[in-house]
Design an enzyme around this catalytic site. Structure first.
Site, PDB file in Angstrom:
ATOM      1  CE1 TYR A   1      -3.976  -2.123   0.385  1.00  0.00           C
ATOM      2  CE2 TYR A   1      -2.584  -3.359   1.896  1.00  0.00           C
ATOM      3  CZ  TYR A   1      -3.722  -3.265   1.126  1.00  0.00           C
ATOM      4  OH  TYR A   1      -4.608  -4.306   1.088  1.00  0.00           O
TER       5      TYR A   1
ATOM      6  CG  ASN B   1     -10.791  -2.945  -8.073  1.00  0.00           C
ATOM      7  OD1 ASN B   1     -11.433  -2.532  -9.024  1.00  0.00           O
ATOM      8  ND2 ASN B   1      -9.914  -3.925  -8.189  1.00  0.00           N
TER       9      ASN B   1
ATOM     10  CB  CYS C   1      -7.526  -4.777  -5.733  1.00  0.00           C
ATOM     11  SG  CYS C   1      -8.935  -5.879  -5.880  1.00  0.00           S
ATOM     12  CG  HIS C   2      -5.247 -10.366  -7.216  1.00  0.00           C
ATOM     13  ND1 HIS C   2      -5.970  -9.850  -8.276  1.00  0.00           N
ATOM     14  CD2 HIS C   2      -4.195 -11.031  -7.757  1.00  0.00           C
ATOM     15  CE1 HIS C   2      -5.372 -10.190  -9.407  1.00  0.00           C
ATOM     16  NE2 HIS C   2      -4.297 -10.905  -9.123  1.00  0.00           N
TER      17      HIS C   2
ATOM     18  CD  GLU D   1      -1.859 -12.397 -11.085  1.00  0.00           C
ATOM     19  OE1 GLU D   1      -0.938 -11.664 -10.659  1.00  0.00           O
ATOM     20  OE2 GLU D   1      -2.977 -11.955 -11.397  1.00  0.00           O
TER      21      GLU D   1
END
Length: 165
Positions: free
Chosen positions: A98, A121, A129-130, A156
């Site tokens: 953040y 979001n 946002c993950h 990912e």
């Protein structure tokens, strides 16, 4: 404004796609924090922007797409809009804190405000946002649940086995 929706299956549960005047405006997951009431999703329709959104989501979940190319109609404050644009700059398979996002926005003391905007979001997964984590590397808040966040990040990174508890 004409609102329509459709529901698609994903490895992370059903996803409700909502379009405003033919442009994707929301992607909601089951049991998602800040999920609007079902009656705000408009009529059920499988046309409009949905075939292209679904095609790209399927390619993402197949590991063939690392960046979405879709028009989005996300309603939010100017600051939220800036945060959501910055989220789209986080590369696939990487994370940012953040604080790093706040710094990138030119507001280094705004990490809490970045977190609030991140939590609002409206188009999760597509606007990733993950990929935002705590300063110490911990998985913190995710509207879709920390389990989903962990699974998405592991996916990912090409290590889905890391998503197991």
């Amino acid at each position: 404004m004409h609102i329509t929706h459709t529901v698609v299956d994903s490895p992370y549960g059903p996803l409700t796609l909502v379009a405003a005047d033919g442009v994707l405006s929301r992607l909601s997951m089951e049991d998602q924090r800040h999920r609007p009431p079902q009656e705000t999703f408009g009529e059920r329709a499988d046309d409009g922007p949905f075939p292209e959104v679904i095609r790209q989501l399927r390619a993402y979940f197949a590991g063939e797409l690392t960046r979405f190319e879709l028009d989005l109609a996300m309603l939010g404050t100017p600051f939220q809009q800036r945060v959501w644009r910055e989220l789209q700059r986080i590369p696939y398979g990487e994370t940012r804190s953040y604080g790093e996002l706040a710094e990138a926005l030119g507001s280094p003391k705004a990490s809490r405000a970045v977190g609030l905007a991140n939590g609002r979001n409206p188009v999760g997964i597509i606007v990733p946002c993950h990929r935002v984590i705590g300063a110490n590397g911990s998985l913190t808040g995710y509207g879709g649940g920390l389990d989903r966040k962990q699974r998405l990040l592991a996916f990912e990174r090409g290590k889905p086995e890391d998503a197991l508890f």
